[in-house]
Enzyme design. Structure first.
Site, short mmCIF file in Angstrom:
data_model
loop_
_atom_site.label_atom_id
_atom_site.label_comp_id
_atom_site.label_asym_id
_atom_site.label_seq_id
_atom_site.Cartn_x
_atom_site.Cartn_y
_atom_site.Cartn_z
N GLY A 173 4.38 -6.69 5.83
CA GLY A 173 4.07 -7.70 6.85
C GLY A 173 2.58 -7.76 7.13
O GLY A 173 1.99 -8.84 7.26
N SER A 174 1.94 -6.59 7.21
CA SER A 174 0.49 -6.53 7.47
C SER A 174 -0.27 -7.19 6.34
O SER A 174 -1.28 -7.87 6.56
CB SER A 174 0.03 -5.08 7.59
N LYS A 231 0.84 -1.21 0.00
CA LYS A 231 0.00 0.00 0.00
C LYS A 231 0.86 1.25 0.00
O LYS A 231 2.03 1.23 0.43
CB LYS A 231 -0.96 0.04 1.19
N PRO A 276 9.56 -4.95 0.22
CA PRO A 276 10.62 -4.85 1.23
C PRO A 276 10.03 -4.71 2.63
O PRO A 276 8.94 -4.15 2.80
CB PRO A 276 11.38 -3.57 0.84
N ALA A 285 9.46 -0.81 5.37
CA ALA A 285 9.53 0.11 4.23
C ALA A 285 8.39 1.13 4.20
O ALA A 285 8.42 2.05 3.41
CB ALA A 285 9.52 -0.69 2.93
N GLY A 286 7.37 0.94 5.06
CA GLY A 286 6.21 1.84 5.02
C GLY A 286 5.17 1.40 4.01
O GLY A 286 4.26 2.14 3.68
N ALA A 342 3.47 -1.66 4.34
CA ALA A 342 2.58 -2.64 4.99
C ALA A 342 2.80 -4.06 4.49
O ALA A 342 1.87 -4.86 4.46
CB ALA A 342 1.11 -2.24 4.83
N ASP A 386 -2.59 -1.91 10.57
CA ASP A 386 -2.75 -1.81 9.11
C ASP A 386 -3.40 -3.06 8.50
O ASP A 386 -3.69 -3.08 7.31
CB ASP A 386 -1.38 -1.63 8.43
#
Ligand code: C5P
Length: 283
Positions: free
Chosen positions: A102-103, A11, A94, A97-98, A100, A136
């Site tokens: 993992g989310s 995202k 990555p 990284a901002g 999301a 997130d």
């Protein structure tokens, strides 16, 4: 059916604003979120044994992995009898990284488990479970263009934002999210996004209006050691980006383009200096 593979999309934050500090130490946010085509692939297999095994490239597949936490939360909250699982994640997004990443893996795991084990589980219930896994994760379950409020778990689906090309460029450092929040004094924030204006532009399908309102308030509290973020923004502007901002708590910076060729040229130019550069589009 004993296995399913789902895409877990990255995202972007078209806007990110911080509204207030809460009693519980967290902050209430207002974010316009957009899914982009860069994605991991998450395969969930019912093994017939017991326990959860997760393979996730270089990233630990232990209890710190949101896909594993999502599986635990699914069984704990739905009452479905826990069974053996294998979660295999092909990582492209990555970490830290901002975006999301993992989310999104956690969200894809929840969607896969619903399909495999409890297809009648309502979307709202899946999003409630998702919120227990991370702020997130509910958005990643839903995807598309959405306004996220509260810690990020209160969602309003919006009309799809105009289809744009997004070049993502992640510099080779990480920005600790708690450090960034600790620098925020809400009353002193400046250069905040115009969220109502962004919502209105999306509602009207006004591409220029959307592009002109892309903004992340975290950029105003970045310590100077992370000035690399601004170097990438400058590069994007010189490469004709029609909007550029950091996503989430960084450090990834994105540039938006209406023209695919211009986006491709920016991607080619940036990736020689930044290995983690991606050419994507809104989905
Ligand atoms: O959600 P995550 O665990 O990545 O958050 C890390 C830290 O960032 C939290 O412990 C909290 O200090 C801060 N945070 C916040 N408000 C949010 C999300 C995170 O203050 N909405």
């Amino acid at each position: 059916m004993t296995a399913i593979t789902l895409p877990a999309y990255a995202k972007l934050n078209l806007t990110l604003d911080i509204i207030r500090k809460r009693e519980d130490g967290y902050h209430d946010l207002q974010m316009v979120m957009q899914t982009v085509s860069l994605h991991d692939d998450v395969t969930v297999t019912l093994t017939g044994g017991d326990g959860v095994v997760c393979r996730c490239g270089d990233i630990p597949g232990d209890e710190s992995n949101l896909a594993v936490r999502a599986a635990r939360a699914f069984f704990a909250e739905t009452g479905v009898e826990p069974c053996g699982l294998e979660i295999e994640i092909i990582k492209r997004i990555p970490a830290q990284a901002g975006m999301a990443g993992g989310s999104s893996d956690g969200a894809a795991t929840l969607r896969a488990l619903r399909k495999l084990l409890k297809p009648d589980l309502p979307g709202e219930e899946l999003e409630r479970i998702a919120a227990l896994v991370g702020s997130d994760v509910p958005y990643c379950v839903r995807g598309g263009t959405a306004l996220a409020e509260g810690r990020g778990e209160r969602l309003t689906t919006l009309r799809d934002a105009p289809r744009l090309h997004a070049v993502l460029c992640k510099p080779d450092f990480a920005i600790p999210t708690p450090m960034l929040f600790s620098r925020v004094k809400v009353s002193e924030l400046w250069n905040r996004p115009d969220t109502p204006g962004m919502l209105d532009a999306i509602h009207r399908g006004d591409t220029v209006g959307v592009l002109s309102r892309v903004k992340n308030v975290f950029e105003t509290v970045l310590p100077t050691e992370y000035a690399g973020v601004f170097d990438i923004k400058e590069r994007f502007l010189r490469l004709g980006a029609e909007a550029t901002a950091m996503t989430g708590s960084g450090p990834t910076v994105f540039g938006l383009y209406r023209d695919e060729e211009a986006a491709r040229a920016a991607y080619e130019a940036l990736r020689s200096g930044y290995a983690q550069t991606f050419l994507t589009q809104f989905v």
